[in-house]
Enzyme design. Sequence first.
Site, PDB file in Angstrom:
ATOM      1  NE  ARG A 194       1.798  13.140   9.844  1.00 26.37           N
ATOM      2  CZ  ARG A 194       1.871  12.069  10.651  1.00 26.37           C
ATOM      3  NH1 ARG A 194       2.567  12.150  11.782  1.00 26.37           N
ATOM      4  NH2 ARG A 194       1.288  10.947  10.327  1.00 26.37           N
ATOM      5  N   GLY A 236      -9.399   4.383   2.245  1.00 27.42           N
ATOM      6  CA  GLY A 236      -9.029   3.532   3.370  1.00 27.42           C
ATOM      7  C   GLY A 236      -8.198   2.333   2.939  1.00 27.42           C
ATOM      8  CB  ALA A 238      53.848  18.015  -9.777  1.00 25.57           C
ATOM      9  CE  LYS A 249       4.445   8.106   3.878  1.00 25.78           C
ATOM     10  NZ  LYS A 249       3.708   8.033   5.169  1.00 25.78           N
ATOM     11  CG  ASN A 298      39.383  16.622 -21.713  1.00 21.51           C
ATOM     12  OD1 ASN A 298      39.648  17.702 -21.187  1.00 21.51           O
ATOM     13  ND2 ASN A 298      38.335  15.905 -21.372  1.00 21.51           N
ATOM     14  CE1 TYR A 299      34.035  20.733 -25.096  1.00 25.18           C
ATOM     15  CE2 TYR A 299      34.417  22.481 -23.482  1.00 25.18           C
ATOM     16  CZ  TYR A 299      33.608  21.879 -24.440  1.00 25.18           C
ATOM     17  OH  TYR A 299      32.393  22.419 -24.729  1.00 25.18           O
ATOM     18  CG  LEU A 329      -1.829  -1.204   1.415  1.00 24.39           C
ATOM     19  CD1 LEU A 329      -2.840  -0.954   2.533  1.00 24.39           C
ATOM     20  CD2 LEU A 329      -2.538  -1.570   0.115  1.00 24.39           C
ATOM     21  CB  ALA A 330       2.792   2.923  -1.931  1.00 21.30           C
ATOM     22  CE  LYS A 374      35.798  12.944 -19.235  1.00 20.14           C
ATOM     23  NZ  LYS A 374      35.246  13.641 -20.409  1.00 20.14           N
TER      24      LYS A 374
END
Length: 484
Positions: free
Chosen positions: A18, A82, A384, A25, A390-391, A11-12, A355
């Site tokens: 609230r 109900g 470092a 919910k 890449n773009y 039952l949902a 990525k």
Amino acid sequence: MTTRPAAVVVLAAGEGTRMKSSTPKVLHELAGRSLVGHAVAAVQELEPDHLTVVIGHGRDQVAAHLGQTPGVATVVQEQQLGTGHAVQVALGALPDLDGVVVVTYGDVPLLTGATLHELVDAHTADANAVTVLTADVADPTGYGRILRDDEGAVRGIVEHKDASAEVRAITEINSGIYAFDAAVLRSALGQLTTDNSQGELYLTDVLGIARSEGRRVGAFVTDDPWQTEGVNDRVQLATMTRELNRRVTERWMRAGVTMVDPATTWIDATVTLEQDVVLRPGVQLHGSTHVGAGAEVGPDSTLRDVTVGADASVVRSHLVGAEVAASASVGPFSYLRPGAVIDERAKAGAFVEIKASSVGEGAKVPHLSYVGDATIGAGVNIGAGTIVANYDGVAKHHTTVGRHTFVGSDSVLVAPVELADGSYVAAGSTVTAGTEPGELAVARARQRNVDGWVARRRAGTATAEAAHAAQQRAGDDHVEGESV
Ligand code: UD1
Ligand code: CA
């Protein structure tokens, strides 16, 4: 073996006012699943022939959400008249059933498949027509109360709002979770009335009706009231989230995972861990994340849909959709995005973002780098501050760095570019053309020193003074040197 139910009805349809949310919910989440997702996961353990979720408020969103779950049907209850009406609607959408029908709610996230098994086992062992899951609680306010006769047999359920002071003193509550004989349920649902304080069709009345027809009605009392608790507002959502996490972390600790601080370790119900994993404080493991034997994660790391291999280490990092192979090391302060693959014994170090790239076996990206859309070969060292550009503002391009190639610090690799195996890039290069094996690429302006510039252009500064002093000393040294 537990009898497989002919149907489970979840039952949902309720509104969940609230929650004060534009999200229905039952779609609010805890431990990586929606409320209704937890309900479905628990009842699926019963392997029912039919699984029907009754939806109403926010039906489009809930139906779309459940549409991704195989074996789940939804039925719309237009008006919430109900709990009895909700089950009528569900049965109306099902073929004639024979056997056991289980009813649960979509907002009771701690209920387990094991408890449902126990409920159905008790139901069949006692040859009941109805068995209700109950719990004895300190504060039964709001719940339906279980009425028992002098022999302790269940007589029926009275809703809080319909109950006398005497009945309200009863502390055994109705969880709203039941096993029914399908035929008895169908017949009793046909006899429900709205003759109660809320003017609703109460599913709870099925028990009294069945009993008055001489059917066996029983209760299975759980000693774990958490499993019967629903979520009605966000305070309860947080309370249930913490309790569920407490249970999930405890289960993994019992399975051989070390957690330095389980209270700050958050593990989705969908995550899997192997033995001797160590989780340090402040770790969140989400989605399909899997951590292999002996690996260490944390402190303060978030992993979503990540695979971590055996004996790998992830320290103070954020990883999404990445793969960290055995004995690899990540962090501190790495950001691994979808498609990042850190191969065995490879390293992604401090302030490194990766990525859609693989970092080959034993290769290192130790400091301050961005690597996107790249294939980094085994044994490579990325100096470092190296950036893979890449773009180009329109499209993404691929970069390849061959095996055991050495990229000097502060280089930019402008994609698409291919560095051969065993080549070198001089520090500070902006690389726009590939290398052949064994070559050194130097792509930077040659250094030029302008003699006397500081004295001429920065006279009177501390720098000029320092230069002057150093020149004096050099002169003195030179003189001393000569005298020897
Ligand atoms: C219900 C029980 C009560 C029990 C309590 C446990 C009845 C009459 N009462 O009360 O004995 O102690 O649950 O939490 O059954 N729903 C629908 N359609 C409806 C009405 C409800 O789908 O027309 C769903 C709600 O979304 C919710 C569940 O049924 O998931 C329970 O409804 P709710 O209104 O919360 O019932 P309670 O009054 O709490
Ligand atoms: Ca309720």
